[in-house]
Design an enzyme around this catalytic site. Structure first.
Site, short mmCIF file in Angstrom:
data_model
loop_
_atom_site.label_atom_id
_atom_site.label_comp_id
_atom_site.label_asym_id
_atom_site.label_seq_id
_atom_site.Cartn_x
_atom_site.Cartn_y
_atom_site.Cartn_z
N PHE A 115 10.11 -25.29 14.77
CA PHE A 115 10.74 -25.50 15.89
C PHE A 115 11.98 -25.27 15.56
CE2 PHE A 115 10.08 -29.92 17.54
CZ PHE A 115 9.02 -29.72 18.18
N GLN A 235 22.94 -34.97 23.64
CA GLN A 235 21.66 -33.71 23.51
C GLN A 235 21.12 -33.76 25.03
OE1 GLN A 235 18.29 -32.97 20.97
NE2 GLN A 235 19.56 -32.10 20.46
N HIS A 237 17.99 -31.46 26.03
CA HIS A 237 16.85 -31.01 25.97
C HIS A 237 16.82 -30.31 27.38
CE1 HIS A 237 12.71 -29.82 24.47
NE2 HIS A 237 12.47 -30.94 23.51
N LEU A 247 9.55 -35.27 28.87
CA LEU A 247 9.25 -34.10 27.72
C LEU A 247 8.80 -33.18 27.47
CD1 LEU A 247 12.45 -32.94 26.43
CD2 LEU A 247 10.44 -34.08 24.32
N GLU A 250 9.67 -29.15 22.32
CA GLU A 250 9.83 -28.01 21.83
C GLU A 250 8.58 -26.97 21.16
OE1 GLU A 250 14.30 -28.20 19.86
OE2 GLU A 250 12.70 -27.29 18.21
N ARG A 281 18.33 -26.58 20.82
CA ARG A 281 18.58 -27.18 22.13
C ARG A 281 19.83 -27.15 23.21
NH1 ARG A 281 15.24 -32.24 20.15
NH2 ARG A 281 13.43 -31.70 20.08
N HIS A 351 18.32 -36.26 26.54
CA HIS A 351 17.12 -36.62 24.94
C HIS A 351 17.86 -37.37 24.87
CE1 HIS A 351 13.60 -35.91 22.98
NE2 HIS A 351 14.01 -35.36 22.01
N ARG A 391 21.84 -32.29 17.05
CA ARG A 391 20.18 -32.46 16.76
C ARG A 391 19.37 -31.65 16.61
NH1 ARG A 391 15.42 -34.91 16.81
NH2 ARG A 391 15.43 -35.45 19.35
C1 LIG Z 1 9.78 -37.60 24.82
C2 LIG Z 1 10.36 -37.85 23.12
C3 LIG Z 1 9.58 -36.61 22.19
C4 LIG Z 1 10.43 -36.80 21.05
N1 LIG Z 1 10.15 -36.59 20.11
C5 LIG Z 1 10.42 -36.10 18.69
C6 LIG Z 1 10.15 -35.03 18.36
O1 LIG Z 1 8.39 -34.17 18.00
N2 LIG Z 1 10.61 -35.39 17.00
C7 LIG Z 1 11.49 -35.81 16.56
O2 LIG Z 1 12.35 -36.30 15.53
N3 LIG Z 1 12.13 -36.54 17.51
C8 LIG Z 1 11.36 -36.76 18.39
N4 LIG Z 1 12.29 -37.33 19.14
C9 LIG Z 1 13.38 -38.21 19.38
C10 LIG Z 1 12.54 -39.93 18.33
O3 LIG Z 1 11.06 -40.08 18.97
C11 LIG Z 1 13.92 -40.69 18.56
O4 LIG Z 1 15.06 -40.19 18.98
C12 LIG Z 1 12.99 -42.09 17.56
O5 LIG Z 1 11.86 -42.07 17.92
C13 LIG Z 1 14.15 -43.22 17.55
O6 LIG Z 1 13.48 -43.87 17.35
P1 LIG Z 1 13.96 -45.45 17.19
O7 LIG Z 1 13.77 -46.19 15.87
O8 LIG Z 1 15.35 -45.44 16.74
O9 LIG Z 1 14.05 -46.23 17.84
P2 LIG Z 1 12.53 -46.71 18.69
O10 LIG Z 1 11.58 -46.21 18.63
O11 LIG Z 1 13.38 -46.66 19.97
O12 LIG Z 1 13.02 -48.05 19.46
C14 LIG Z 1 13.65 -48.71 19.89
C15 LIG Z 1 13.57 -50.54 19.55
O13 LIG Z 1 14.49 -51.41 19.61
C16 LIG Z 1 14.25 -52.56 20.49
N5 LIG Z 1 15.07 -53.18 21.51
C17 LIG Z 1 16.26 -52.34 22.19
N6 LIG Z 1 17.22 -52.91 22.36
C18 LIG Z 1 16.86 -54.44 22.31
C19 LIG Z 1 17.39 -55.34 22.30
N7 LIG Z 1 18.42 -55.64 23.10
N8 LIG Z 1 16.47 -56.71 21.79
C20 LIG Z 1 15.52 -56.41 21.30
N9 LIG Z 1 15.34 -55.10 20.62
C21 LIG Z 1 15.72 -53.96 21.49
C22 LIG Z 1 13.31 -51.60 21.34
O14 LIG Z 1 12.18 -52.64 21.39
C23 LIG Z 1 12.09 -50.56 20.41
O15 LIG Z 1 11.85 -51.73 20.28
C24 LIG Z 1 11.65 -37.63 20.97
C25 LIG Z 1 12.01 -38.37 21.75
C26 LIG Z 1 11.34 -38.33 23.03
C27 LIG Z 1 12.10 -38.84 24.65
#
Ligand SMILES: Cc1cc2nc3c(=O)[nH]c(=O)nc-3n(C[C@H](O)[C@H](O)[C@H](O)COP(=O)(O)OP(=O)(O)OC[C@H]3O[C@@H](n4cnc5c(N)ncnc54)[C@H](O)[C@@H]3O)c2cc1C
Length: 575
Positions: A115, A235, A237, A247, A250, A281, A351, A391
């Protein structure tokens, strides 16, 4: 209705679920989530989770920590980066033990791929550090942790939209929540609250982020007087599907995919001679935009969708179907392009939020001057800071499982003797009135404000930035926030009135967009993802510091916090 818990976790992504799992060992714990847990955005993460297991070639956590610091252009707190890299190894084996179906080497070990920005021996060349489950890594993490939470009797409140936090002094005492199914406002009492609400890419026009990524957690805390950290670093991407932003991981380049311009040239050799298409990135996004600006992009149908090619066809059909099956499906579905036969049209897509709620390495909200006891944040909405100015791919999933778990463990200890603060019933009434006013007013539809915010951010606060354009962005966002005061909800229903939620989410996004644009205007240097035409160099003398922004009366003001650079002295960043 009122609910009473010890611990409330806002968000059911990887960070929230891991924290809930740990906190539930000693505290009565509930997770509130505005989408169903399995639909949290962690499920979209494709390419991998970084950990120096050394399964397919030599690797060390120290190299991972160094790459993280260098990748973040030395704005990373180095104590946090060391914890991230060392704990990553334990976290991956823990997920494996809990049932995560990783892709395997022929001998049965967890397989690893390359990566961007991950290197062996402090930058000598690319290393295979990303553990993965085909291109569904995040999906598998989410499912694994959700099942574990169910097993541990964590309570879930799905489609419960958190509107506000109640603070008793600096300590949280509960949440005000809108239930989508009924339209009711609830009050949840608790001694500890953790925000894990994910990213806020929806402030940009072209983005890889889901509609739910509206930054509610940081916006709520900022409205309650807590400053946000390093908001200028967002970021972009390099490889989103042209015009749509979905997306292309990568991991495609990790498997050998190559970027080409309109002249058929593999242009990354001019920008990053050692790491080529596996440079970080920020560098690749700049390289693509430079190719486009200099006329070597491929012309889209409108100015906004000029693009370049990402070619994986030379990998052969078997490898494409085995290693990147979901990506292949996206391309066939949305572009009518089969990546086993033809190159994919890609352009940079907003991203990942590097900035957010400032925390210490235990997930406690911490401004540098004071800790807020009982108030925590983890995951993309938090800023530890392990991503600094840019990142590295795979480090977000590591951040979730390392710091989500650490926060949960800290909570499990803290909650044993934590006091229950005073709850503020007037606050719940205020929100009830606010929503009633939104529904009864005859104001304008918020659609134009949404479009205008997204276009402003994409055009003026995107890959390349300049002072005069960002000044315009700040003043138009300030105006949009004033216009927002006159919008109304046009759907009258009590049950499942998603428009109420959408309008309130827009308010959160507008606040964060202003934090982002004003912080970018304030930082007079170029570092990582923040690239200014008018200040093209990194300036460690004046700007090797975190910025903390506060929004009051439609104006942003700043404080600063030192960066921990105890281990590696900042150096020019070349690959
Ligand atoms: C397409 C894509 C591919 C990616 N691939 C990678 C990868 O290969 N490797 C890597 O390291 N990272 C990757 N990332 C980044 C990574 O996936 C995210 O940064 C990470 O999953 C975020 O996780 P989180 O637990 O912070 O929040 P999330 O998984 O976004 O969850 C947020 C939660 O908060 C809740 N929420 C939000 N606001 C409220 C509210 N007001 N009230 C109640 N609930 C609320 C939502 O319902 C949800 O349950 C990728 C991101 C994307 C978009």
């Amino acid at each position: 209705m009122d609910y009473d818990y010890d611990v409330l976790i806002v968000g059911a992504g990887g960070a929230g679920l891991y924290a809930a799992l740990e906190a539930s060992r000693t505290g009565k714990t509930a997770v509130l989530t505005k989408v169903y847990p399995q639909r949290s955005h962690t499920g979209a993460a494709q390419g991998g989770i970084g950990a120096a297991l050394g399964n397919v070639e030599e690797d060390k956590p120290e190299w991972h920590a160094f790459d993280t610091v260098k990748g973040g252009d030395y704005l990373v707190d180095q104590n946090a980066a060391v914890i991230l890299a060392e704990d990553a190894v334990r976290a991956v084996y823990d997920l494996e033990n809990r049932g995560l179906p990783f892709s395997r080497t022929p001998e049965g070990k967890i397989d690893q791929r390359r990566f961007g920005g991950h290197t062996r021996n402090f930058g000598e060349g690319p290393v295979r550090r990303a553990c993965y489950a085909a291109d569904r890594t995040g999906h598998m993490i989410l499912q694994t942790l959700y099942q574990q939470c169910i097993k541990s009797d964590v309570a879930f409140y799905d489609e419960f939209f958190v509107l506000d936090v109640m603070l008793d002094g600096d300590t949280p005492s509960g949440l005000i929540v809108f239930e989508l199914a009924t339209g009711q406002i609830h009050m949840f009492k608790a001694k500890v609250i953790l925000f894990a609400t994910g990213g806020f890419g929806r402030m940009f026009k072209i983005t890889s982020n889901a509609y739910s990524n509206t930054g509610d957690g940081p916006a709520i805390l900022a409205r309650n007087g807590i400053p946000l950290m390093d908001m200028e670093f967002f970021q972009i991407h390099p490889t989103g599907i042209r015009d749509m932003g979905i997306l292309i991981t990568e991991g495609v380049r990790g498997e050998g995919g190559i970027l080409y311009n309109s002249e058929g040239e593999a242009f990354m050799k001019r920008y990053a001679p050692t790491m080529l298409d596996l440079a970080p990135r920020d560098m690749i996004s700049r390289a693509i935009m430079t190719e486009i600006f200099e006329g070597r992009g491929i012309r889209g149908t409108r100015k906004i969708d000029d693009y370049v090619y990402l070619d994986a066809s030379h990998l052969g059909r078997a490898k494409v179907e085995e290693k990147i099956p979901d990506i292949a499906d996206f391309c066939r579905t949305y572009l009518d392009v089969d990546p086993a036969e033809a190159p994919m049209p890609v352009q940079p897509t907003a991203h990942y939020a590097m900035g957010g709620i400032p925390t210490n390495v235990n997930g406690q909200v911490w401004t540098g001057e004071k800790v807020y006891p009982g108030l925590y944040a983890a995951g993309e909405c938090a800023c530890v800071s392990v991503h600094g100015a840019n990142r590295l791919g795979t480090n977000s999933l590591v951040d979730l499982v390392v710091f989500g778990r650490r926060a949960g463990q800290h909570i499990a200890e803290y909650v044993r003797n934590a006091p229950q603060g005073r709850v503020d019933k007037d606050r719940a009434r205020w929100w009830k009135d606010r929503i009633a006013r939104l529904k009864s007013a005859k104001g304008s539809h918020p659609g134009e404000i949404f479009d205008s915010m997204q276009e402003t951010m994409m055009e003026k606060v995107g890959v390349y930035r300049t002072g005069s354009e960002m000044e315009k962005a700040v003043s138009s966002l300030q105006k949009l926030r004033l216009d927002y005061e006159h919008v109304s909800v046009h759907a009258g229903a009590e049950n499942f009135n998603a428009e109420v939620q959408t309008v309130l989410e827009l308010g959160n996004l507008l606040d964060l967009a202003l934090h982002t644009a004003a912080s970018a205007l304030n930082r007079q240097e170029s570092r990582g993802a923040h690239t200014r035409d008018d200040f093209p160099d990194r300036n460690d003398g004046d700007w090797l510091k975190h910025s903390l922004s506060t929004l009051k009366d439609n104006q942003i003001s700043f404080q600063y916090r030192d960066v921990d650079v105890h281990k590696w002295e900042p150096k020019p960043r070349v690959y």
